[in-house]
Design an enzyme around this catalytic site. Structure first.
Site, PDB file in Angstrom:
ATOM      1  N   HIS A  93      23.670  13.272  54.458  1.00  0.00           N
ATOM      2  CA  HIS A  93      23.714  13.338  52.994  1.00  0.00           C
ATOM      3  C   HIS A  93      24.687  12.316  52.424  1.00  0.00           C
ATOM      4  O   HIS A  93      25.445  11.653  53.146  1.00  0.00           O
ATOM      5  CB  HIS A  93      24.118  14.748  52.545  1.00  0.00           C
ATOM      6  CG  HIS A  93      25.495  15.152  52.979  1.00  0.00           C
ATOM      7  ND1 HIS A  93      26.636  14.829  52.276  1.00  0.00           N
ATOM      8  CD2 HIS A  93      25.924  15.890  54.051  1.00  0.00           C
ATOM      9  CE1 HIS A  93      27.699  15.316  52.879  1.00  0.00           C
ATOM     10  NE2 HIS A  93      27.290  15.975  53.967  1.00  0.00           N
ATOM     11  N   CYS A 123      28.364  17.920  58.993  1.00  0.00           N
ATOM     12  CA  CYS A 123      27.285  17.072  58.504  1.00  0.00           C
ATOM     13  C   CYS A 123      27.677  15.597  58.592  1.00  0.00           C
ATOM     14  O   CYS A 123      28.843  15.246  58.753  1.00  0.00           O
ATOM     15  CB  CYS A 123      26.926  17.435  57.075  1.00  0.00           C
ATOM     16  SG  CYS A 123      26.199  19.087  56.915  1.00  0.00           S
TER      17      CYS A 123
END
Length: 254
Positions: free
Chosen positions: A214, A230
């Site tokens: 992301h 992440c």
């Protein structure tokens, strides 16, 4: 005796003598040059090629030069790639790219992964993400990764992607940071959202791994290990990466 071309007039006797003298002088000079060359080689009948610094490499052993890496209109100077932009109704600020190490800026490189074109390869130790291209190249992006104890590795795929996604902190994160309880129903997409401008959702064997690739408004975190697992990119980079994937691309995290 070699015949003269018919278009030439045979020389007079004096001319012939002068020609022979010139040839004799030329032979002497040529011989002197050869002797000098032998002198350089240590007066040896065999030339010492290394001392002459001559290249004696056989042409058959020379590897062909690899063609230049591909040209991509979206891989340009950093001041263009990281300029401010308007996307999805949000004004994404420019990135002070001079404060980002050059190796973490978007660029085309020779593919080091050996994976098939279209594969996303995240190299945790390098803090880099590669999108493999046809022809032996890859687009490389700098990334931030998870802290120790929050990392995932393996083979999976991108199940789907979202633009300006909603972020919902998992219960275990809320337990660690109670101030996040206000977002237990989801934080709307926007410039302050931890998922940034885009998110790619990683699934393995049809199940959500909970890990994402992301964007992030925190450009200074690129190259660091500080997320909850992440893989984060600069917002301008995740917008670029998102535009290049089919949302089903293979993902390898090593």
């Amino acid at each position: 005796m070699r015949e003269l071309p018919q278009s030439l007039t045979p020389p007079h006797n004096g001319d012939a003598i002068e020609t022979e003298i010139q040839l004799s002088r030329r032979s002497v000079l040529t011989g002197a040059g050869a002797m000098a060359l032998l002198g350089v080689a240590g007066c040896s009948q065999t030339l010492d090629l290394p001392s002459l610094q001559l290249d004696d490499t056989a042409t058959g052993s020379i590897r062909p030069v690899r063609p230049s890496i591909s040209v991509d209109k979206n891989i340009t100077s950093p001041d263009v790639m990281y300029a401010a932009l308007t996307d999805g109704g949000f004004n994404v600020p420019k990135v002070p790219y001079l404060k980002v190490k050059p190796e973490f800026r978007r660029q085309i490189v020779v593919d080091p992964t050996g994976e098939a074109p279209g594969t996303i390869v995240v190299h945790l130790e390098e803090r880099k993400l590669y999108l493999v291209q046809p022809g032996g190249d890859a687009i490389r992006y700098g990334v931030g990764i998870g802290k120790d104890g929050f990392r995932w590795s393996g083979r999976a795929n991108i199940q789907y992607g979202k633009e300006w996604p909603v972020w919902t902190p998992p219960p275990e994160m809320i337990a660690r940071k109670p101030e996040l309880v206000k977002w237990q129903g989801g934080q709307p997409g926007g410039l302050e959202n931890p998922l940034g401008a885009r998110a790619l959702y990683i699934y393995q064997d049809g199940r959500d791994t909970g890990y994402r690739i992301h964007g992030s408004p925190e450009w200074w975190s690129i190259g660091q290990a500080m997320s909850s697992g992440c893989v984060r990119l600069i917002n301008q980079d995740i917008i670029d990466l998102y535009s290049r994937v089919s949302k089903k691309n293979p993902v390898v995290v090593v």
